[in-house]
Design an enzyme around this catalytic site. Structure first.
Site, short mmCIF file in Angstrom:
data_model
loop_
_atom_site.label_atom_id
_atom_site.label_comp_id
_atom_site.label_asym_id
_atom_site.label_seq_id
_atom_site.Cartn_x
_atom_site.Cartn_y
_atom_site.Cartn_z
N ALA A 11 0.64 -1.14 0.10
CA ALA A 11 -0.04 -0.10 -0.01
C ALA A 11 0.93 1.16 -0.12
CB ALA A 11 -0.88 -0.05 1.14
N HIS A 77 -8.97 -6.18 6.72
CA HIS A 77 -8.48 -6.06 7.78
C HIS A 77 -8.56 -7.08 8.85
CE1 HIS A 77 -7.78 -1.40 7.25
NE2 HIS A 77 -7.46 -2.04 6.43
N LYS A 95 -6.23 1.68 10.40
CA LYS A 95 -7.57 2.15 10.55
C LYS A 95 -8.54 1.88 9.09
CE LYS A 95 -8.21 5.14 8.49
NZ LYS A 95 -8.23 5.70 7.02
N ASP A 178 -13.01 6.10 5.47
CA ASP A 178 -11.50 6.66 5.34
C ASP A 178 -11.25 7.58 6.03
OD1 ASP A 178 -9.20 6.11 3.70
OD2 ASP A 178 -9.65 8.18 2.84
N1 LIG Z 1 -3.13 5.99 8.94
C1 LIG Z 1 -3.20 6.81 7.81
O1 LIG Z 1 -2.39 7.71 8.01
C2 LIG Z 1 -3.61 6.16 6.75
C3 LIG Z 1 -3.61 6.97 5.40
C4 LIG Z 1 -4.07 6.23 4.27
C5 LIG Z 1 -4.62 4.95 4.25
N2 LIG Z 1 -4.81 4.21 5.54
C6 LIG Z 1 -5.23 3.05 5.62
O2 LIG Z 1 -4.24 2.14 5.04
C7 LIG Z 1 -4.80 1.11 4.43
C8 LIG Z 1 -4.22 1.21 2.85
O3 LIG Z 1 -4.52 2.18 2.19
P1 LIG Z 1 -3.80 2.81 0.86
O4 LIG Z 1 -4.59 3.97 0.12
O5 LIG Z 1 -2.25 3.01 1.48
O6 LIG Z 1 -4.00 1.65 0.08
P2 LIG Z 1 -3.44 1.25 -1.38
O7 LIG Z 1 -2.19 1.95 -1.71
O8 LIG Z 1 -4.59 1.07 -2.41
O9 LIG Z 1 -2.92 -0.30 -1.38
C9 LIG Z 1 -3.83 -1.36 -0.70
C10 LIG Z 1 -2.96 -2.51 -1.04
O10 LIG Z 1 -3.81 -3.68 -0.42
C11 LIG Z 1 -3.28 -4.79 -1.48
N3 LIG Z 1 -4.56 -5.46 -1.88
C12 LIG Z 1 -4.96 -6.70 -1.48
N4 LIG Z 1 -6.13 -6.97 -2.20
C13 LIG Z 1 -6.46 -5.80 -2.88
C14 LIG Z 1 -7.56 -5.47 -3.57
N5 LIG Z 1 -8.47 -6.46 -3.97
N6 LIG Z 1 -7.71 -4.25 -4.29
C15 LIG Z 1 -6.54 -3.41 -4.07
N7 LIG Z 1 -5.51 -3.48 -3.22
C16 LIG Z 1 -5.49 -5.07 -2.65
C17 LIG Z 1 -2.49 -4.25 -2.56
O11 LIG Z 1 -1.10 -4.87 -2.28
P3 LIG Z 1 -0.45 -5.82 -3.23
O12 LIG Z 1 -0.94 -5.87 -4.56
O13 LIG Z 1 0.85 -5.61 -2.98
O14 LIG Z 1 -0.83 -7.34 -2.58
C18 LIG Z 1 -2.55 -2.87 -2.42
O15 LIG Z 1 -0.99 -2.19 -2.61
C19 LIG Z 1 -6.65 1.63 4.36
O16 LIG Z 1 -7.18 0.63 5.46
C20 LIG Z 1 -6.55 3.02 4.74
O17 LIG Z 1 -7.69 3.35 5.49
C21 LIG Z 1 -3.98 5.04 6.52
#
Ligand SMILES: NC(=O)c1ccc[n+]([C@@H]2O[C@H](COP(=O)([O-])OP(=O)(O)OC[C@H]3O[C@@H](n4cnc5c(N)ncnc54)[C@H](OP(=O)(O)O)[C@@H]3O)[C@@H](O)[C@H]2O)c1
Length: 326
Positions: A11, A77, A95, A178
Protein backbone atom coordinates in the site's frame (compact mmCIF):
# COMPACT_ATOMS: atom_id res chain seq x y z
CA UNK A 1 17.73 -5.40 16.35
CA UNK A 2 14.35 -4.05 17.39
CA UNK A 3 10.91 -5.52 16.81
CA UNK A 4 11.06 -7.14 13.36
CA UNK A 5 8.08 -5.77 11.44
CA UNK A 6 6.74 -7.04 8.10
CA UNK A 7 4.47 -5.04 5.81
CA UNK A 8 1.45 -6.96 4.61
CA UNK A 9 0.69 -5.41 1.18
CA UNK A 10 2.46 -2.76 -0.88
CA UNK A 11 0.00 0.00 0.00
CA UNK A 12 0.94 3.63 -0.52
CA UNK A 13 0.65 4.26 3.22
CA UNK A 14 3.64 1.95 3.79
CA UNK A 15 5.92 4.80 2.80
CA UNK A 16 4.69 6.92 5.73
CA UNK A 17 4.93 4.02 8.15
CA UNK A 18 8.47 3.16 7.06
CA UNK A 19 9.40 6.85 7.34
CA UNK A 20 8.16 6.75 10.94
CA UNK A 21 9.97 3.47 11.63
CA UNK A 22 13.30 5.01 10.59
CA UNK A 23 12.95 7.32 13.59
CA UNK A 24 12.27 4.50 16.04
CA UNK A 25 15.15 2.37 17.37
CA UNK A 26 12.76 -0.23 18.75
CA UNK A 27 11.35 -1.18 15.31
CA UNK A 28 13.01 -2.54 12.16
CA UNK A 29 10.99 -3.03 9.00
CA UNK A 30 12.48 -6.25 7.65
CA UNK A 31 10.11 -7.46 4.92
CA UNK A 32 7.32 -6.47 2.57
CA UNK A 33 4.83 -8.96 1.12
CA UNK A 34 2.60 -8.62 -1.92
CA UNK A 35 0.29 -10.81 -3.97
CA UNK A 36 2.87 -10.14 -6.66
CA UNK A 37 6.60 -10.58 -5.96
CA UNK A 38 7.63 -7.90 -8.46
CA UNK A 39 5.50 -5.29 -6.64
CA UNK A 40 7.01 -6.36 -3.32
CA UNK A 41 10.55 -6.14 -4.77
CA UNK A 42 9.87 -2.72 -6.21
CA UNK A 43 8.57 -1.35 -2.92
CA UNK A 44 11.33 -3.05 -0.89
CA UNK A 45 13.93 -1.32 -3.10
CA UNK A 46 12.14 2.04 -2.95
CA UNK A 47 11.75 2.00 0.83
CA UNK A 48 15.04 0.31 1.70
CA UNK A 49 13.40 -2.82 3.10
CA UNK A 50 15.63 -5.92 3.14
CA UNK A 51 13.31 -8.68 1.94
CA UNK A 52 10.47 -8.95 -0.58
CA UNK A 53 7.97 -11.81 -0.43
CA UNK A 54 5.54 -12.93 -3.12
CA UNK A 55 2.57 -13.80 -0.91
CA UNK A 56 1.02 -12.71 2.36
CA UNK A 57 1.20 -16.30 3.61
CA UNK A 58 4.99 -16.31 3.30
CA UNK A 59 5.17 -13.28 5.57
CA UNK A 60 3.03 -15.00 8.21
CA UNK A 61 5.18 -18.12 8.03
CA UNK A 62 8.44 -16.18 8.27
CA UNK A 63 10.19 -16.98 11.58
CA UNK A 64 12.26 -13.80 11.27
CA UNK A 65 9.20 -11.58 11.48
CA UNK A 66 7.75 -10.76 14.93
CA UNK A 67 4.91 -8.46 13.94
CA UNK A 68 2.99 -7.36 10.87
CA UNK A 69 1.60 -4.04 9.74
CA UNK A 70 -1.65 -4.63 7.86
CA UNK A 71 -2.24 -1.97 5.21
CA UNK A 72 -4.77 -3.89 3.14
CA UNK A 73 -8.13 -2.54 1.95
CA UNK A 74 -10.58 -2.18 4.85
CA UNK A 75 -12.63 -5.31 4.07
CA UNK A 76 -9.52 -7.48 4.56
CA UNK A 77 -8.34 -6.02 7.88
CA UNK A 78 -9.98 -8.45 10.26
CA UNK A 79 -9.43 -11.61 8.23
CA UNK A 80 -5.68 -10.96 7.89
CA UNK A 81 -5.31 -9.68 11.45
CA UNK A 82 -6.74 -12.97 12.70
CA UNK A 83 -4.59 -15.02 10.33
CA UNK A 84 -1.48 -13.15 11.49
CA UNK A 85 -2.36 -13.50 15.17
CA UNK A 86 -2.99 -17.21 14.75
CA UNK A 87 0.43 -17.46 13.08
CA UNK A 88 1.93 -15.96 16.26
CA UNK A 89 2.53 -12.43 14.98
CA UNK A 90 1.70 -9.20 16.78
CA UNK A 91 -0.51 -6.99 14.63
CA UNK A 92 -0.70 -3.28 13.95
CA UNK A 93 -3.71 -3.00 11.64
CA UNK A 94 -4.53 0.16 9.74
CA UNK A 95 -7.72 2.00 10.59
CA UNK A 96 -10.57 1.30 10.54
CA UNK A 97 -10.34 -2.23 11.85
CA UNK A 98 -13.94 -2.95 10.81
CA UNK A 99 -17.30 -1.32 10.17
CA UNK A 100 -19.18 -3.38 12.74
CA UNK A 101 -18.53 -4.69 16.24
CA UNK A 102 -18.62 -8.46 15.77
CA UNK A 103 -15.47 -8.71 13.60
CA UNK A 104 -13.60 -6.46 16.05
CA UNK A 105 -14.57 -8.79 18.89
CA UNK A 106 -13.37 -11.78 16.89
CA UNK A 107 -10.05 -10.11 16.15
CA UNK A 108 -9.40 -9.22 19.80
CA UNK A 109 -10.50 -12.69 20.90
CA UNK A 110 -7.89 -14.09 18.50
CA UNK A 111 -5.27 -11.76 19.99
CA UNK A 112 -6.12 -12.90 23.52
CA UNK A 113 -6.07 -16.57 22.51
CA UNK A 114 -2.67 -16.15 20.84
CA UNK A 115 -1.25 -13.95 23.60
CA UNK A 116 -0.29 -11.34 21.02
CA UNK A 117 -0.80 -7.58 20.72
CA UNK A 118 -3.42 -6.19 18.34
CA UNK A 119 -3.72 -2.43 17.83
CA UNK A 120 -5.79 -0.30 15.45
CA UNK A 121 -3.63 2.22 13.60
CA UNK A 122 -5.06 5.64 14.41
CA UNK A 123 -1.67 7.34 14.35
CA UNK A 124 -3.05 10.77 15.29
CA UNK A 125 -3.93 9.52 18.78
CA UNK A 126 -0.24 8.90 19.52
CA UNK A 127 1.02 12.36 18.63
CA UNK A 128 1.75 14.75 21.53
CA UNK A 129 -0.92 17.08 20.09
CA UNK A 130 -3.67 14.61 21.10
CA UNK A 131 -2.27 14.44 24.66
CA UNK A 132 -2.08 18.23 24.84
CA UNK A 133 -5.69 18.45 23.67
CA UNK A 134 -6.80 16.25 26.56
CA UNK A 135 -4.70 18.26 29.04
CA UNK A 136 -6.27 21.51 27.83
CA UNK A 137 -9.88 20.31 28.06
CA UNK A 138 -10.49 21.89 31.50
CA UNK A 139 -9.85 25.30 29.88
CA UNK A 140 -13.22 25.15 28.07
CA UNK A 141 -15.22 24.73 31.27
CA UNK A 142 -18.09 22.28 30.96
CA UNK A 143 -17.95 20.47 27.64
CA UNK A 144 -20.83 21.37 25.28
CA UNK A 145 -20.00 20.66 21.62
CA UNK A 146 -17.35 18.82 19.59
CA UNK A 147 -17.02 19.58 15.87
CA UNK A 148 -14.72 17.72 13.49
CA UNK A 149 -14.04 17.86 9.77
CA UNK A 150 -11.83 15.80 7.51
CA UNK A 151 -12.05 15.78 3.74
CA UNK A 152 -9.98 15.65 0.59
CA UNK A 153 -10.74 15.36 -3.10
CA UNK A 154 -9.85 12.21 -4.98
CA UNK A 155 -8.92 12.71 -8.59
CA UNK A 156 -12.15 13.52 -10.49
CA UNK A 157 -11.37 10.74 -13.02
CA UNK A 158 -11.40 8.19 -10.22
CA UNK A 159 -14.75 9.23 -8.81
CA UNK A 160 -17.66 7.22 -10.16
CA UNK A 161 -15.50 4.12 -10.62
CA UNK A 162 -13.89 1.75 -8.15
CA UNK A 163 -10.29 2.42 -9.23
CA UNK A 164 -9.37 3.50 -5.72
CA UNK A 165 -10.01 1.24 -2.71
CA UNK A 166 -11.85 4.18 -1.09
CA UNK A 167 -14.57 4.01 -3.75
CA UNK A 168 -15.19 0.27 -3.61
CA UNK A 169 -18.17 -1.04 -1.69
CA UNK A 170 -16.77 -4.55 -1.86
CA UNK A 171 -13.54 -3.42 -0.20
CA UNK A 172 -15.52 -1.39 2.38
CA UNK A 173 -14.36 2.00 1.23
CA UNK A 174 -16.33 5.19 1.78
CA UNK A 175 -15.68 8.59 3.28
CA UNK A 176 -16.74 7.61 6.79
CA UNK A 177 -14.46 4.56 6.75
CA UNK A 178 -11.57 6.51 5.25
CA UNK A 179 -11.56 9.92 6.95
CA UNK A 180 -14.79 10.24 8.96
CA UNK A 181 -13.48 7.57 11.33
CA UNK A 182 -10.88 10.15 12.48
CA UNK A 183 -13.69 12.58 13.32
CA UNK A 184 -15.40 9.81 15.29
CA UNK A 185 -12.11 8.98 17.02
CA UNK A 186 -11.59 12.64 17.95
CA UNK A 187 -15.14 13.13 19.25
CA UNK A 188 -14.86 9.94 21.30
CA UNK A 189 -11.50 10.98 22.75
CA UNK A 190 -13.03 14.21 24.00
CA UNK A 191 -16.59 13.17 24.90
CA UNK A 192 -16.61 9.37 25.31
CA UNK A 193 -18.91 6.96 23.54
CA UNK A 194 -22.06 8.44 21.98
CA UNK A 195 -25.49 7.34 23.17
CA UNK A 196 -27.23 8.25 19.89
CA UNK A 197 -26.22 9.23 16.37
CA UNK A 198 -27.67 10.36 13.07
CA UNK A 199 -25.96 10.10 9.69
CA UNK A 200 -26.52 11.36 6.17
CA UNK A 201 -24.58 10.32 3.12
CA UNK A 202 -24.12 11.00 -0.55
CA UNK A 203 -23.34 7.85 -2.48
CA UNK A 204 -20.91 7.53 -5.38
CA UNK A 205 -18.04 5.34 -6.54
CA UNK A 206 -19.13 1.71 -6.50
CA UNK A 207 -21.92 2.25 -3.97
CA UNK A 208 -20.02 3.96 -1.17
CA UNK A 209 -20.52 7.21 0.73
CA UNK A 210 -18.35 9.87 -0.90
CA UNK A 211 -19.59 12.45 1.64
CA UNK A 212 -20.99 11.85 5.07
CA UNK A 213 -22.25 14.08 7.87
CA UNK A 214 -23.07 12.86 11.34
CA UNK A 215 -24.38 14.09 14.64
CA UNK A 216 -23.44 12.45 17.92
CA UNK A 217 -25.19 12.76 21.29
CA UNK A 218 -23.01 12.07 24.32
CA UNK A 219 -23.86 11.61 27.98
CA UNK A 220 -24.27 14.89 29.87
CA UNK A 221 -26.01 16.68 26.98
CA UNK A 222 -22.76 17.03 25.03
CA UNK A 223 -23.32 17.23 21.28
CA UNK A 224 -20.98 16.41 18.42
CA UNK A 225 -21.14 16.94 14.68
CA UNK A 226 -18.80 16.15 11.85
CA UNK A 227 -18.51 15.97 8.11
CA UNK A 228 -16.11 14.14 5.88
CA UNK A 229 -15.65 13.52 2.19
CA UNK A 230 -13.44 12.04 -0.47
CA UNK A 231 -14.81 14.40 -3.16
CA UNK A 232 -14.48 17.63 -1.21
CA UNK A 233 -11.65 20.15 -0.87
CA UNK A 234 -8.86 19.31 1.57
CA UNK A 235 -9.52 20.32 5.14
CA UNK A 236 -9.26 18.99 8.64
CA UNK A 237 -10.26 20.74 11.81
CA UNK A 238 -11.31 19.95 15.32
CA UNK A 239 -13.09 22.30 17.70
CA UNK A 240 -14.03 21.61 21.28
CA UNK A 241 -16.44 24.11 22.79
CA UNK A 242 -17.44 24.45 26.42
CA UNK A 243 -19.22 26.80 28.80
CA UNK A 244 -16.14 29.01 29.18
CA UNK A 245 -14.16 28.77 25.98
CA UNK A 246 -13.06 26.72 23.01
CA UNK A 247 -10.04 24.82 21.67
CA UNK A 248 -9.30 24.84 17.96
CA UNK A 249 -6.93 22.46 16.17
CA UNK A 250 -6.35 23.32 12.54
CA UNK A 251 -4.29 20.22 11.79
CA UNK A 252 -5.62 17.62 14.21
CA UNK A 253 -4.99 14.40 12.30
CA UNK A 254 -1.69 14.79 10.45
CA UNK A 255 -0.25 17.14 13.07
CA UNK A 256 2.30 18.54 10.62
CA UNK A 257 1.71 21.95 12.24
CA UNK A 258 0.75 21.01 15.79
CA UNK A 259 -0.76 24.03 17.54
CA UNK A 260 -3.86 24.45 19.65
CA UNK A 261 -5.64 27.78 19.86
CA UNK A 262 -7.33 28.32 23.21
CA UNK A 263 -10.22 30.77 22.96
CA UNK A 264 -11.38 31.98 26.35
CA UNK A 265 -14.97 33.30 26.53
CA UNK A 266 -13.61 36.76 27.21
CA UNK A 267 -10.19 37.94 26.07
CA UNK A 268 -7.83 37.15 23.24
CA UNK A 269 -6.87 33.67 22.09
CA UNK A 270 -3.73 31.98 23.33
CA UNK A 271 -1.71 29.84 20.92
CA UNK A 272 -0.27 26.67 22.48
CA UNK A 273 2.63 25.32 20.43
CA UNK A 274 3.02 21.54 20.58
CA UNK A 275 6.29 19.68 20.01
CA UNK A 276 6.67 18.25 16.53
CA UNK A 277 6.92 14.52 16.06
CA UNK A 278 6.17 11.98 13.37
CA UNK A 279 2.77 10.44 14.20
CA UNK A 280 3.73 7.08 12.69
CA UNK A 281 6.89 7.02 14.80
CA UNK A 282 4.77 7.80 17.89
CA UNK A 283 2.40 4.98 16.97
CA UNK A 284 5.26 2.51 16.46
CA UNK A 285 6.86 3.41 19.80
CA UNK A 286 3.56 2.62 21.51
CA UNK A 287 3.19 -0.64 19.58
CA UNK A 288 6.75 -1.76 20.33
CA UNK A 289 6.33 -0.95 24.03
CA UNK A 290 3.12 -3.00 24.11
CA UNK A 291 4.82 -5.95 22.41
CA UNK A 292 7.70 -5.68 24.90
CA UNK A 293 5.11 -5.95 27.68
CA UNK A 294 5.90 -2.49 29.03
CA UNK A 295 2.27 -1.31 28.75
CA UNK A 296 -1.01 -2.09 27.07
CA UNK A 297 -1.39 -0.47 23.65
CA UNK A 298 -2.98 2.97 23.76
CA UNK A 299 -5.66 1.82 21.34
CA UNK A 300 -6.80 -1.61 22.48
CA UNK A 301 -9.98 -3.62 22.41
CA UNK A 302 -12.25 -1.14 24.14
CA UNK A 303 -11.35 1.75 21.86
CA UNK A 304 -11.69 -0.36 18.71
CA UNK A 305 -15.10 -1.62 19.85
CA UNK A 306 -16.29 1.94 20.49
CA UNK A 307 -15.09 2.99 17.06
CA UNK A 308 -16.82 0.12 15.29
CA UNK A 309 -20.05 0.54 17.27
CA UNK A 310 -20.24 4.22 16.35
CA UNK A 311 -19.41 3.69 12.68
CA UNK A 312 -21.99 0.91 12.41
CA UNK A 313 -24.65 3.11 14.04
CA UNK A 314 -23.83 6.02 11.71
CA UNK A 315 -24.19 3.82 8.63
CA UNK A 316 -27.41 2.34 10.00
CA UNK A 317 -28.84 5.81 10.50
CA UNK A 318 -27.76 6.98 7.05
CA UNK A 319 -29.46 3.94 5.50
CA UNK A 320 -32.69 4.12 7.50
CA UNK A 321 -33.04 7.85 8.02
CA UNK A 322 -33.66 7.20 11.71
CA UNK A 323 -31.74 8.24 14.81
CA UNK A 324 -29.86 5.23 16.19
CA UNK A 325 -29.49 4.86 19.95
CA UNK A 326 -27.65 2.49 22.26
N1 LIG B 1 -3.18 6.00 9.05
C1 LIG B 1 -3.06 6.69 7.94
O1 LIG B 1 -2.51 7.79 7.90
C2 LIG B 1 -3.60 6.12 6.67
C3 LIG B 1 -3.44 6.82 5.47
C4 LIG B 1 -3.85 6.20 4.29
C5 LIG B 1 -4.46 4.97 4.32
N2 LIG B 1 -4.67 4.34 5.52
C6 LIG B 1 -5.31 3.03 5.55
O2 LIG B 1 -4.38 2.11 5.02
C7 LIG B 1 -5.04 1.12 4.24
C8 LIG B 1 -4.43 1.12 2.86
O3 LIG B 1 -4.68 2.34 2.22
P1 LIG B 1 -3.79 2.81 0.94
O4 LIG B 1 -4.45 3.97 0.32
O5 LIG B 1 -2.37 2.96 1.32
O6 LIG B 1 -4.02 1.54 0.01
P2 LIG B 1 -3.53 1.21 -1.47
O7 LIG B 1 -2.34 2.05 -1.82
O8 LIG B 1 -4.69 1.19 -2.37
O9 LIG B 1 -2.98 -0.27 -1.27
C9 LIG B 1 -3.74 -1.33 -0.80
C10 LIG B 1 -2.89 -2.58 -0.96
O10 LIG B 1 -3.66 -3.71 -0.59
C11 LIG B 1 -3.33 -4.82 -1.38
N3 LIG B 1 -4.56 -5.44 -1.88
C12 LIG B 1 -4.97 -6.70 -1.60
N4 LIG B 1 -6.14 -6.98 -2.18
C13 LIG B 1 -6.49 -5.87 -2.86
C14 LIG B 1 -7.59 -5.54 -3.69
N5 LIG B 1 -8.59 -6.42 -3.92
N6 LIG B 1 -7.63 -4.32 -4.24
C15 LIG B 1 -6.66 -3.41 -4.00
N7 LIG B 1 -5.58 -3.66 -3.23
C16 LIG B 1 -5.49 -4.88 -2.67
C17 LIG B 1 -2.44 -4.33 -2.51
O11 LIG B 1 -1.13 -4.81 -2.23
P3 LIG B 1 -0.46 -5.99 -3.12
O12 LIG B 1 -0.99 -5.80 -4.50
O13 LIG B 1 0.96 -5.67 -3.00
O14 LIG B 1 -0.83 -7.28 -2.52
C18 LIG B 1 -2.45 -2.82 -2.39
O15 LIG B 1 -1.17 -2.25 -2.61
C19 LIG B 1 -6.53 1.47 4.31
O16 LIG B 1 -7.15 0.70 5.28
C20 LIG B 1 -6.55 2.93 4.70
O17 LIG B 1 -7.70 3.26 5.45
C21 LIG B 1 -4.23 4.89 6.67
Amino acid sequence: MGLRLGLLSTARINEQLVGGARLVDEVDVVAVASRDLSRASEQAAALGVERALGSYEELLEDPDVDAVYISLPNSMHVEWSIRALEAGKHVLCEKPLARSVEPVERAFDAASAAGRVLAEGFMWRHHPQADRLVELLPRVGELRVVRAQFSFALDADTLGAAGNIRLSGELEGGALMDVGCYCVSAARLVAGDPVAVTGQQVTGGAGVDVRFTGTLSFPGDVLGHFDCGVDTADRSELEVVGSEGALLLSDPFHAAEPVIDVWPADGSPERVEVERDNPYACELRDFAAAVAGERTPRLGREDAMGQARTIAALYESAASGARVTG
